[in-house]
Design a protein around this motif. Structure first.
Motif, PDB file in Angstrom:
ATOM      1  N   LEU A 195       0.689  -1.332   0.153  1.00 44.46           N
ATOM      2  CA  LEU A 195       0.169  -0.073  -0.073  1.00 44.46           C
ATOM      3  C   LEU A 195       0.702   1.310   0.092  1.00 44.46           C
ATOM      4  N   ALA A 196       2.003   1.330   0.838  1.00 46.15           N
ATOM      5  CA  ALA A 196       2.837   2.436   0.657  1.00 46.15           C
ATOM      6  C   ALA A 196       3.465   2.575  -0.768  1.00 46.15           C
TER       7      ALA A 196
ATOM      8  N   ILE B  77       2.011   1.645  -3.529  1.00 47.66           N
ATOM      9  CA  ILE B  77       0.957   2.544  -4.311  1.00 47.66           C
ATOM     10  C   ILE B  77       0.776   3.670  -4.020  1.00 47.66           C
ATOM     11  N   ARG B  78       0.768   4.150  -2.630  1.00 45.36           N
ATOM     12  CA  ARG B  78       0.538   5.617  -2.424  1.00 45.36           C
ATOM     13  C   ARG B  78       1.783   6.344  -3.007  1.00 45.36           C
ATOM     14  N   ASP B  79       2.913   5.916  -2.846  1.00 44.88           N
ATOM     15  CA  ASP B  79       4.291   6.794  -3.080  1.00 44.88           C
ATOM     16  C   ASP B  79       4.049   6.870  -4.796  1.00 44.88           C
ATOM     17  N   ALA B  80       3.621   6.106  -5.388  1.00 47.46           N
ATOM     18  CA  ALA B  80       3.687   5.918  -6.892  1.00 47.46           C
ATOM     19  C   ALA B  80       2.556   6.995  -7.492  1.00 47.46           C
ATOM     20  N   VAL B  81       1.643   7.145  -6.698  1.00 48.47           N
ATOM     21  CA  VAL B  81       0.467   7.975  -7.286  1.00 48.47           C
ATOM     22  C   VAL B  81       1.069   9.530  -7.477  1.00 48.47           C
ATOM     23  N   GLU B  82       0.925   9.977  -8.488  1.00 41.18           N
ATOM     24  CA  GLU B  82       1.011  11.433  -8.653  1.00 41.18           C
ATOM     25  C   GLU B  82      -0.046  12.535  -8.492  1.00 41.18           C
ATOM     26  N   ALA B  83      -0.021  13.371  -7.641  1.00 43.48           N
ATOM     27  CA  ALA B  83      -0.917  14.206  -7.147  1.00 43.48           C
ATOM     28  C   ALA B  83      -1.170  15.178  -8.151  1.00 43.48           C
ATOM     29  N   PRO B  84      -2.491  15.611  -8.626  1.00 40.62           N
ATOM     30  CA  PRO B  84      -2.514  16.684  -9.719  1.00 40.62           C
ATOM     31  C   PRO B  84      -2.282  18.128  -8.942  1.00 40.62           C
ATOM     32  N   PRO B  85      -2.262  19.003  -9.719  1.00 36.07           N
ATOM     33  CA  PRO B  85      -2.027  20.475  -8.992  1.00 36.07           C
ATOM     34  C   PRO B  85      -3.303  20.777  -8.562  1.00 36.07           C
ATOM     35  N   VAL B  86      -3.215  21.444  -7.417  1.00 34.26           N
ATOM     36  CA  VAL B  86      -4.636  22.057  -6.845  1.00 34.26           C
ATOM     37  C   VAL B  86      -5.458  22.760  -7.622  1.00 34.26           C
ATOM     38  N   ASP B  87      -6.606  22.044  -8.076  1.00 34.91           N
ATOM     39  CA  ASP B  87      -7.659  22.817  -8.806  1.00 34.91           C
ATOM     40  C   ASP B  87      -8.365  23.976  -7.692  1.00 34.91           C
TER      41      ASP B  87
END
Lengths: 169, 352
Positions: free
Chosen positions: B14-15, B17-27
């Motif tokens: 799970l960690a 997966i968490r670290d591999a997810v790229e966060a989008p810019p703040v809308d």
């Protein structure tokens, strides 16, 4: 020292909170919606949050509670063989067996998934997890048990022994 | 495998997966809209409680859901539909799809839409949820033309429904457009910080510790006011909303023109000469004096979009998701509003 502002908090914590939201929802768009809703509530109540250092937990709890209470009613999750965002999940740069595990975690009902995330990723105790979810400790243990059982049934070849336990230590 | 190994296995997966997810810019557009909606929900909830306890509420079927927020969400078997036709071309999203309203009626398009910006020189512009900017021509009779993508990767916009539309894309560039066949004009953002608002050579930039008004040699730090909830910059006027007050500044000199206490959410008029927003009620405010006049109609609206120089539409979201959403059209001259469209499913969206 000036008090931490909401903008400052959001700029610093957006990415880790988004990642938590993604684990909770299993979907990029839902994660963004969930986090934005939680941040909006946090923003409106910002001045009343005395311990700004605990704002992370405040947002996380808002996400957990919204996802486990509101979303199931609103979205009526229907079990399906086809997961959304399969291409995205496959595109994650992680081990193949971890992707398999993640695919099954995403199939879990929201409360079960949240229980796993809080216990295994956020490292909360059963008591703390119960407080975040707004349920009993017994319910947390039960959710954990059933989640692991489902994963074990779905992934018999992954790590046969790995998913046989019912509780994280 | 020991229990510790089991825990480690799941944690590691799970960690990872968490670290591999790229966060989008703040809308920030969407977030600001949600903040306003949440603030409005809290306010209207308190108002509703007072009204209910006084047992003095007589409203229509739609009004019940719009005022009494504690009633159960209505079922979706109530047909969504038009209540009146708009005076000016109006776009909104219904269940994530674009609807175009004209004096001839409402046309539901299959095009995905999330944020409606308004009509620019006969082109109704809107954003999808991935930040794609789209346009659909709408003529005087209400006939729509083919939908075309205008720009990808939009992260913010500044526009009052008339004049020049300015958008910022993910690469930081600003793009200005006058509509129709006019070409896009692109330029670098005047700041490396987040651009909160821009109007020609005047802008408001945001860094980790607050907002700054910039104009020529002017560099004015704006008060935090417990947290900034909105900025609008038009025609040399800055409307600046915080938790504690609504402030108006002369954007060129930085002079504080007026201050109204309390939380407000709204927009300047297309010429910047007035402000329409919700404090306790929907009001028209003179930025220079702070004088205000209340509209007749809804207590509060969010997601205001200008459809002409003196006409705007807004949404009464009934207190949250799943409630009846009602689209209203209001006139600045008449200070009155009319219901245009009711959506019992609660999916109607305008500007974010």
């Amino acid at each position: 020292m000036s008090e931490l502002g909401f903008d400052e908090f959001m700029a610093a914590r957006w990415t880790p909170l988004y990642r938590t939201a993604y684990l909770l929802t299993g979907d990029r768009h839902q994660a963004e919606d969930l986090l934005q809703d939680a941040l909006a509530r946090t923003c409106v109540r910002w001045s009343s949050i005395r311990d700004k250092g605990a704002a992370d937990a405040y947002v996380r709890q808002a996400m957990v509670r919204q996802m486990t209470r509101q979303w199931p009613r609103r979205r009526r999750e229907v079990p399906t063989e086809e997961l959304p965002e399969t291409a995205h999940a496959g595109g994650l740069d992680v081990r193949a067996d971890h992707l398999d595990l993640w695919a099954e975690v995403r199939r879990l009902p929201p409360r079960m998934r949240a229980t796993l995330v809080l216990r295994y990723v956020e490292d909360l105790t059963a008591e703390a997890t119960a407080r975040e979810l707004g349920c009993s400790v017994g319910s947390v243990k039960s959710q954990t048990h059933h989640a692991l059982r489902r994963l074990r049934a779905a992934l018999p070849d992954l790590h046969p022994a790995a998913l046989s336990a019912e509780e994280p230590s | 495998m020991s229990r510790t190994e089991i825990d480690t296995e799941i944690r590691t997966a799970l960690a990872g997966i968490r670290d591999a997810v790229e966060a989008p810019p703040v809308d920030r557009i969407a977030l600001q809209a949600r903040v306003r909606a949440e603030r409005r929900r809290r306010t209207t909830g308190r108002v509703a409680a007072a009204l209910v306890s006084a047992a003095a509420v007589t409203v229509t079927a739609v009004g019940v859901s719009a005022v009494v927020r504690e009633t159960p969400p209505p079922t979706t078997d109530v047909a969504a539909g038009p209540l009146a036709t708009p005076a000016a071309v109006t776009g909104f999203a219904l269940d994530g799809r674009l609807v175009v309203g004209t004096s001839g009626g409402y046309e539901k398009l299959r095009t995905p839409a999330r944020t409606v910006l308004g009509v620019l020189d006969g082109v109704l512009t809107f954003l999808d949820r991935e930040g794609g900017l789209w346009g659909v021509p709408v003529d005087g009779s209400g006939t729509t033309g083919p939908v075309r993508r205008l720009l990808p990767g939009v992260i913010d916009y500044s526009w009052q429904g008339t004049g020049v539309l300015t958008v910022q894309t993910q690469d930081g560039l600003l793009h200005a457009w006058r509509g129709g066949d006019a070409p896009w004009e692109s330029r670098q953002s005047p700041t490396t910080d987040h651009l909160a608002a821009v109007d020609g050579g005047v802008w408001v930039e945001s860094d980790s510790s607050g907002l700054t008004l910039r104009s020529g040699g002017l560099r004015k730090r704006l008060p935090r006011g417990g947290g900034v909830t909105g900025t609008d910059l038009v025609g040399g006027t800055l409307a600046y909303e915080t938790f504690r007050a609504l402030r108006f500044y002369d954007a060129r000199t930085g002079e504080l023109l007026a201050r109204l206490p309390g939380q407000w959410g709204g927009r300047l008029t297309p010429d910047g000469a007035a402000y329409v927003g919700v404090g306790e009620r929907l009001s028209l405010v003179d930025p220079r004096s702070g004088d205000r006049q209340e509209f007749t109609g809804p207590e509060g609206l969010d997601s205001l979009v200008w459809t002409s120089e003196d006409t705007f539409v807004g949404r009464d979201h009934g207190g949250g998701e799943g409630r009846v959403h009602v689209l209203w059209e209001c006139g600045v001259e008449s200070l009155s509003c009319e219901r245009l469209y009711a959506d019992p499913a609660g999916t109607l969206e305008l500007a974010k």
